[in-house]
Design an enzyme around this catalytic site. Structure first.
Site, PDB file in Angstrom:
ATOM      1  CB  CYS A  98      -0.984  -0.055   1.165  1.00  0.00           C
ATOM      2  SG  CYS A  98      -2.423   0.998   0.910  1.00  0.00           S
ATOM      3  CG  HIS A 153      -3.120  -3.341   4.280  1.00  0.00           C
ATOM      4  ND1 HIS A 153      -1.958  -2.864   4.825  1.00  0.00           N
ATOM      5  CD2 HIS A 153      -3.634  -2.311   3.565  1.00  0.00           C
ATOM      6  CE1 HIS A 153      -1.776  -1.606   4.457  1.00  0.00           C
ATOM      7  NE2 HIS A 153      -2.774  -1.244   3.694  1.00  0.00           N
TER       8      HIS A 153
HETATM    9  N1  GLN Z   1      -2.217   6.863   2.251  1.00  0.00           N
HETATM   10  C1  GLN Z   1      -2.349   5.917   1.229  1.00  0.00           C
HETATM   11  C2  GLN Z   1      -3.721   5.840   0.607  1.00  0.00           C
HETATM   12  O1  GLN Z   1      -4.725   6.030   1.286  1.00  0.00           O
HETATM   13  C3  GLN Z   1      -1.900   4.561   1.756  1.00  0.00           C
HETATM   14  C4  GLN Z   1      -2.860   3.868   2.681  1.00  0.00           C
HETATM   15  C5  GLN Z   1      -2.344   2.587   3.247  1.00  0.00           C
HETATM   16  O2  GLN Z   1      -1.131   2.318   3.226  1.00  0.00           O
HETATM   17  N2  GLN Z   1      -3.219   1.774   3.783  1.00  0.00           N
HETATM   18  O3  GLN Z   1      -3.794   5.616  -0.592  1.00  0.00           O
END
Ligand code: GLN
EC number: 6.3.5.13
Length: 249
Positions: free
Chosen positions: A94, A196
């Site tokens: 992510c 995740h």
């Molecule tokens: N801030 C990023 C997004 O919302 C990554 C989010 C995350 O790593 N879960 O796209």
């Protein structure tokens, strides 16, 4: 045989159970009969430590933490880029995945430069677009005949320059951008992904793949063949858990 696992920014980049990936790597290595050590590499550690690692992992974060890490990557990014280009196996989830592309445009329009090792860019959802949240099921030719599962929660939409580099095809969920059915990237032994979950305990095949690539690289490069076959692990519980998730969706 021993592998060094590098955990990048565990104090800042670690959401939705990402630390479970480190637990899965260490545990599966142990079950295969391989020693492992986890090395935390954050703001206070030197960047060249990255080059001593056999497997690298970095999890996700929200924009606030990403800005802090981005400052530090102005220095460590060169080492990380070298490691990835040299084929050090890695998993980048992510927010970490977004950093490895050309840039990430935050929700407020601010541009965060990436280290540019992956040929992609990410832009945050425009006002009114939904965040990409929920369970996700994907299929990858790297892991034929199985469906991989995870949980995604991102505002960023990622676009690959070459869709053939995608790690997987989305079966259910959003993936890179919710439009083109691509999920993640696979580049020189590194996975960038929105999964995740954490991804490795749910999909132990990916953990084993990273470990095997690390061993291949570490021991074959110095001319030492693996001295014994890796111990087989019974995955029946993991397979049951994964089927249960897929059946629910
Ligand atoms: N801030 C990023 C997004 O919302 C990554 C989010 C995350 O790593 N879960 O796209």
């Amino acid at each position: 045989m021993k592998i060094n696992i590098g955990w990048l920014y565990p104090d800042l980049m670690n959401t939705y159970g990402d630390r479970g990936n480190i637990i899965a790597l260490s545990h599966r290595a142990k079950m295969m009969g391989i020693k492992s050590a986890v090395n935390k590499i954050s703001i206070n550690e030197p960047g060249d430590l990255i080059l001593k690692m056999d497997i690298l992992f970095m999890g996700g974060a929200q924009d606030k933490q990403q800005e802090i890490v981005n400052q530090d990557l102005k220095n460590k990014g060169l080492f990380l880029k070298k490691a990835i280009n040299d084929g050090v196996p890695g998993l980048y989830v992510c927010g970490a995945y977004q950093f490895l592309g050309k840039y990430y445009k935050e929700a407020d329009g601010k541009i965060i430069d990436g280290i540019g090792v992956f040929d992609l860019y990410t832009e945050s959802s425009k006002f009114g677009d939904p965040r990409c949240i929920g369970n996700i099921v994907i299929e990858s030719t790297l892991f034929p005949k199985i469906k991989l599962v995870g949980f995604e929660n991102h505002g960023g939409r990622t676009y690959l320059a070459d869709k053939k580099q995608a790690f997987a095809t989305v079966f259910k969920g959003y993936g890179n951008n919710g439009e083109d059915k691509t999920e993640g990237i696979y580049f020189k032994n590194s996975f960038g992904t929105y999964l995740h979950g954490p991804i490795l305990p749910k999909n132990p095949e990916i953990a084993d793949y990273l470990i095997e690539k690390a061993l291949e690289r570490k021991y074959r490069n110095v001319g030492v063949e693996r001295d014994r076959p890796l111990k087989k692990i019974n995955n029946s519980w993991e397979e049951k858990a994964r089927s249960w998730v897929i059946d629910r969706l």
